[in-house]
Design a protein around this motif. Structure first.
Motif, PDB file in Angstrom:
ATOM      1  N   THR A  65      -8.738   0.947  -2.832  1.00 29.57           N
ATOM      2  CA  THR A  65      -7.161   0.725  -2.887  1.00 29.57           C
ATOM      3  C   THR A  65      -6.491   0.895  -3.962  1.00 29.57           C
ATOM      4  O   THR A  65      -6.734   0.483  -5.199  1.00 29.57           O
ATOM      5  CB  THR A  65      -7.226  -0.836  -2.582  1.00 29.57           C
ATOM      6  OG1 THR A  65      -7.937  -1.030  -1.120  1.00 29.57           O
ATOM      7  CG2 THR A  65      -5.635  -0.971  -2.144  1.00 29.57           C
ATOM      8  N   THR A  66      -5.601   1.718  -3.693  1.00 28.77           N
ATOM      9  CA  THR A  66      -4.713   2.180  -4.907  1.00 28.77           C
ATOM     10  C   THR A  66      -3.257   1.674  -4.971  1.00 28.77           C
ATOM     11  O   THR A  66      -2.587   1.296  -5.963  1.00 28.77           O
ATOM     12  CB  THR A  66      -4.346   3.751  -4.994  1.00 28.77           C
ATOM     13  OG1 THR A  66      -3.846   3.929  -3.379  1.00 28.77           O
ATOM     14  CG2 THR A  66      -5.622   4.458  -5.152  1.00 28.77           C
ATOM     15  N   VAL A  67      -2.832   1.031  -3.802  1.00 30.02           N
ATOM     16  CA  VAL A  67      -1.679   0.492  -3.561  1.00 30.02           C
ATOM     17  C   VAL A  67      -1.577  -0.805  -2.665  1.00 30.02           C
ATOM     18  O   VAL A  67      -2.244  -0.581  -1.500  1.00 30.02           O
ATOM     19  CB  VAL A  67      -0.331   1.315  -2.836  1.00 30.02           C
ATOM     20  CG1 VAL A  67       0.634   0.415  -2.799  1.00 30.02           C
ATOM     21  CG2 VAL A  67      -0.167   2.407  -3.705  1.00 30.02           C
ATOM     22  N   GLU A  68      -1.726  -1.950  -3.112  1.00 33.80           N
ATOM     23  CA  GLU A  68      -1.794  -3.300  -2.280  1.00 33.80           C
ATOM     24  C   GLU A  68      -0.734  -3.314  -1.358  1.00 33.80           C
ATOM     25  O   GLU A  68       0.448  -2.623  -1.140  1.00 33.80           O
ATOM     26  CB  GLU A  68      -1.728  -4.358  -3.282  1.00 33.80           C
ATOM     27  CG  GLU A  68      -2.901  -4.382  -4.059  1.00 33.80           C
ATOM     28  CD  GLU A  68      -4.348  -4.644  -3.523  1.00 33.80           C
ATOM     29  OE1 GLU A  68      -4.364  -5.044  -2.418  1.00 33.80           O
ATOM     30  OE2 GLU A  68      -5.159  -4.256  -4.173  1.00 33.80           O
ATOM     31  N   ASP A  69      -1.017  -4.147  -0.211  1.00 29.51           N
ATOM     32  CA  ASP A  69      -0.088  -4.132   0.811  1.00 29.51           C
ATOM     33  C   ASP A  69       0.960  -5.422   0.302  1.00 29.51           C
ATOM     34  O   ASP A  69       0.683  -6.350  -0.306  1.00 29.51           O
ATOM     35  CB  ASP A  69      -0.677  -4.960   2.185  1.00 29.51           C
ATOM     36  CG  ASP A  69       0.356  -4.948   3.134  1.00 29.51           C
ATOM     37  OD1 ASP A  69       1.224  -4.527   3.169  1.00 29.51           O
ATOM     38  OD2 ASP A  69      -0.184  -5.994   4.043  1.00 29.51           O
ATOM     39  N   ASN A  70       2.245  -5.372   0.814  1.00 31.27           N
ATOM     40  CA  ASN A  70       3.588  -6.011   0.286  1.00 31.27           C
ATOM     41  C   ASN A  70       3.577  -7.158   1.397  1.00 31.27           C
ATOM     42  O   ASN A  70       3.797  -6.738   2.775  1.00 31.27           O
ATOM     43  CB  ASN A  70       4.602  -5.541   0.133  1.00 31.27           C
ATOM     44  CG  ASN A  70       5.549  -6.343  -0.428  1.00 31.27           C
ATOM     45  OD1 ASN A  70       5.489  -7.604  -0.517  1.00 31.27           O
ATOM     46  ND2 ASN A  70       6.703  -5.797  -0.494  1.00 31.27           N
ATOM     47  N   PRO A  71       3.009  -8.543   1.169  1.00 34.62           N
ATOM     48  CA  PRO A  71       3.199  -9.449   2.520  1.00 34.62           C
ATOM     49  C   PRO A  71       4.625  -9.588   2.812  1.00 34.62           C
ATOM     50  O   PRO A  71       5.034 -10.141   3.900  1.00 34.62           O
ATOM     51  CB  PRO A  71       2.525 -10.691   1.724  1.00 34.62           C
ATOM     52  CG  PRO A  71       2.642 -10.517   0.467  1.00 34.62           C
ATOM     53  CD  PRO A  71       2.691  -9.137  -0.089  1.00 34.62           C
ATOM     54  N   ARG A  72       5.690  -9.274   2.090  1.00 36.99           N
ATOM     55  CA  ARG A  72       6.991  -9.637   2.441  1.00 36.99           C
ATOM     56  C   ARG A  72       7.457  -8.665   3.459  1.00 36.99           C
ATOM     57  O   ARG A  72       8.488  -8.864   4.196  1.00 36.99           O
ATOM     58  CB  ARG A  72       7.978  -9.646   1.234  1.00 36.99           C
ATOM     59  CG  ARG A  72       7.581 -10.828   0.264  1.00 36.99           C
ATOM     60  CD  ARG A  72       8.684 -10.566  -0.896  1.00 36.99           C
ATOM     61  NE  ARG A  72       8.070 -11.697  -1.991  1.00 36.99           N
ATOM     62  CZ  ARG A  72       7.263 -11.484  -2.902  1.00 36.99           C
ATOM     63  NH1 ARG A  72       6.773 -10.265  -3.046  1.00 36.99           N
ATOM     64  NH2 ARG A  72       7.093 -12.466  -3.659  1.00 36.99           N
ATOM     65  N   THR A  73       6.830  -7.481   3.665  1.00 45.87           N
ATOM     66  CA  THR A  73       7.326  -6.508   4.819  1.00 45.87           C
ATOM     67  C   THR A  73       6.278  -6.491   6.190  1.00 45.87           C
ATOM     68  O   THR A  73       5.409  -6.857   5.797  1.00 45.87           O
ATOM     69  CB  THR A  73       7.033  -4.917   4.020  1.00 45.87           C
ATOM     70  OG1 THR A  73       5.607  -4.911   3.674  1.00 45.87           O
ATOM     71  CG2 THR A  73       7.904  -4.871   2.756  1.00 45.87           C
ATOM     72  N   PRO A  74       7.146  -6.025   7.009  1.00 41.07           N
ATOM     73  CA  PRO A  74       6.222  -6.464   8.522  1.00 41.07           C
ATOM     74  C   PRO A  74       5.187  -5.196   8.748  1.00 41.07           C
ATOM     75  O   PRO A  74       4.512  -5.492   9.635  1.00 41.07           O
ATOM     76  CB  PRO A  74       7.545  -6.410   9.247  1.00 41.07           C
ATOM     77  CG  PRO A  74       8.357  -5.472   8.799  1.00 41.07           C
ATOM     78  CD  PRO A  74       8.414  -5.891   7.244  1.00 41.07           C
ATOM     79  N   PHE A  75       5.211  -4.176   7.890  1.00 38.94           N
ATOM     80  CA  PHE A  75       4.249  -3.027   8.022  1.00 38.94           C
ATOM     81  C   PHE A  75       3.368  -3.093   6.839  1.00 38.94           C
ATOM     82  O   PHE A  75       3.531  -3.657   5.703  1.00 38.94           O
ATOM     83  CB  PHE A  75       5.032  -1.867   8.210  1.00 38.94           C
ATOM     84  CG  PHE A  75       5.889  -1.685   6.891  1.00 38.94           C
ATOM     85  CD1 PHE A  75       5.642  -0.786   5.885  1.00 38.94           C
ATOM     86  CD2 PHE A  75       7.425  -1.816   7.110  1.00 38.94           C
ATOM     87  CE1 PHE A  75       6.592  -0.578   4.696  1.00 38.94           C
ATOM     88  CE2 PHE A  75       8.227  -1.770   5.983  1.00 38.94           C
ATOM     89  CZ  PHE A  75       7.938  -1.092   5.027  1.00 38.94           C
TER      90      PHE A  75
END
Length: 568
Positions: free
Chosen positions: A294-304
């Protein structure tokens, strides 16, 4: 010397002459008591001393008689005290008779075999100290074992052999234990509890090993013979495995009932069968798992999902580039000699060749994890079958009354469970048991009409009782209403009769008064002198007061007249 003796005698005579009679009597009393004490001391010291044969009294008369008979056979002198203690002449004779009684099993049960060492002495030998130490260890072990919840009584015997010079000649320390289990205890079948007692004994005695410990029950069965308990251990393991399966099945059954009972009602849900196949074998699984980086983690504040990853990253790169141009190697002989080129290749001499080689080696890194899992036990397959009952409703007529059959039972209508509800219930059951299709799980939910004959019979009986109670209450209310109306009518008629009687009495009184007034008027007109007595005048005044009271308060006067009539 004679003069000194005479002087002492004269002094004693002088003192004796100065003493009074009480002092002289006290002096002779002291001399007499001292003389008697000396005589008693001489008599008792001259009498032979006796020692007890056994340290405790013999309570059984038959045992006492058997021991006395055996002593008579040996021809020894003895005596029996009032508390049944046998006394011997000396210690040597007592020791010899103890050995004979022990050999012939005449020692009473419960006699402490160590009581011989309880005799108080001025000094103690090393042997006696070791015996006392051994006794204290055994008594302490008995107290520890008896303190356990599953043991009612315990007897411990420890044998510590004499220390030898060479180790191969040394006998091992041994211990024998007899335990009496409490009623309802499982200590005979519980290996862990027996091992606990065995370790307790082993750690309490120095040099004691488990193979030299014997634990039995009062019937003589060896409890710590673990080598012969393999079959029992296998059965115990099977029982525990079945308990685990049963607990898991009950857990799933409770989960299914909890999921459906709140929706359909507990009486409409029946778990027909639930079976959990479990693998009780213990196995270890090692897994090497490779996954992207994983190079970029998911942002939990965004719906996607913003996660970015790559399958691998380069760690090292190797590049090889080879170029060649020439005739190659032509083997030739010495100068002036022909070469060694085969005839088939002689035509190739002098030709120029080219060769290129390009290589690129890239070593990539990937994420990996090494997983080691021990699975025991594991669920292999779950099957569950659930039956759902429909709903029953009472039938009512147009007036809102319950319809009844000719036999007096209630008319009911049945509504089966729809197919959509069965599918929804099946989904709930699958989620309750953790359904896994790859594992081969199977869930069946069917609509089945339950037999409710007993329930309907009880409902009909309650309904009939309720109807009977309602009819009884209705009849009682009607009877009370009839009595109340009758009482009211009776009161009205009674009051009307009383009113008419009162009117008639008033009319008669009025007529009498009119007649008296007319007589008085005629007497006055005739100027007749009427002489009346005091009683007649008082009577006339009383009558006038009664008439006036009757006119003003007719109800009170009528009540007064009724009271007079009742008294007469």
């Amino acid at each position: 010397m004679n003069e000194w003796l005479k002087g002492q005698i004269d002094r004693i005579k002088t003192l004796w002459g100065q003493w009074k009679l009480p002092q002289k009597m006290i002096f002779f009393g002291i001399i007499g008591v001292t003389f008697a004490a000396v005589i008693m001391l001489v008599l008792f010291s001259a009498s032979p001393s006796q020692v007890p044969l056994l340290s405790q009294p013999i309570t059984d008369e038959q045992q006492l008689a058997d021991i006395a008979t055996r002593l008579d056979q040996e021809g020894v002198s003895y005596s029996i005290t009032p508390n049944n203690v046998i006394m011997m002449e000396d210690e040597r004779t007592a020791q010899r008779m103890r050995a004979i009684l022990t050999r012939e099993d005449l020692i009473p049960a419960g006699t402490d075999p160590w009581a011989l060492f309880d005799v108080e002495r001025w000094t103690l030998t090393d042997f006696e100290r070791n015996v006392n130490l051994q006794r204290s260890i055994m008594r302490q072990l008995e107290q520890h074992i008896t303190a356990l919840d599953d043991v009612d009584a315990a007897s411990v015997t420890i044998v510590v052999p004499e220390e030898q010079l060479f180790a191969e000649q040394q006998n091992p320390v041994t211990a024998s234990v007899i335990i009496t289990p409490k009623p309802g205890s499982d200590i005979r079948e519980n290996r862990a509890k027996i091992e606990g007692i065995e370790k307790l004994i082993q750690f309490a005695v120095e040099g004691l090993t488990p193979e030299n410990i014997t634990i039995t029950d009062p019937s003589g069965v060896t409890l710590n013979d673990f080598q012969n308990l393999q079959d029992f251990d296998r059965l115990e393991l099977t029982r525990r495995e079945l308990e685990i399966v049963s607990d898991q099945e009950n857990k799933y059954r409770q989960a299914i009932v909890s999921a459906l009972a709140e929706i359909y009602g507990r009486d409409r849900v029946q778990v027909v069968n639930i079976n959990v196949d479990m693998d009780m074998g213990k196995r270890t699984e090692e897994t090497n798992e490779f996954f992207p980086i994983t190079t970029v983690e998911d942002n939990p504040r965004t719906p996607f999902d913003e996660t970015e990853y790559v399958l691998s990253i380069p760690r090292s790169t190797e590049t090889i580039d080879e170029n060649y141009e020439g005739t190659g190697f032509n083997p030739e002989g010495p100068p002036g000699m022909e070469g060694q080129t085969p005839p088939a290749y002689q035509d190739l001499n002098g030709m120029v060749g080219r060769w290129n080689n390009s290589e690129e080696r890239v070593n990539n890194e990937v994420n990996s994890r090494h997983i080691v899992e021990e699975k025991s036990p594991s669920i292999q397959r779950i099957t569950a079958s659930v039956a759902l009952d429909g709903t029953w409703q009472w039938s009512y007529n147009d007036r809102g009354e319950v319809e009844l059959n000719p036999d007096g039972s209630i008319v009911r209508s049945y509504t089966p469970v729809s197919e959509e509800e069965l599918n929804a219930a099946r989904a709930l059951v699958e989620h309750a048991i953790g359904y896994d299709a790859d594992r081969g799980d199977a869930v069946t939910v069917r609509h089945i009409q339950f037999d409710r004959s007993d329930q309907f019979r009880q409902e009909d009986e309650r309904f009939r009782r309720q109807r009977q109670i309602q009819m009884i209450v209705l009849y009682v209310l009607i009877g009370i209403a009839v009595l109340l109306v009758s009482f009211i009518v009776f009161r009205l008629i009674s009051r009307e009769i009383e009113r008419r009687r009162r009117l008639r009495e008033e009319e008669l009184a009025r007529q009498h008064q009119a007649m008296r007034e007319a007589a008085l008027r005629s007497a006055e007109e005739e100027s007749a002198e009427v002489e009346m007595s005091v009683e007649e005048r008082a009577r006339m005044e009383l009558e006038e007061m009664a008439i006036n009271a009757a006119r003003e308060h007719p109800e009170d006067v009528a009540q007064l007249i009724r009271t007079w009539l009742l008294e007469e």
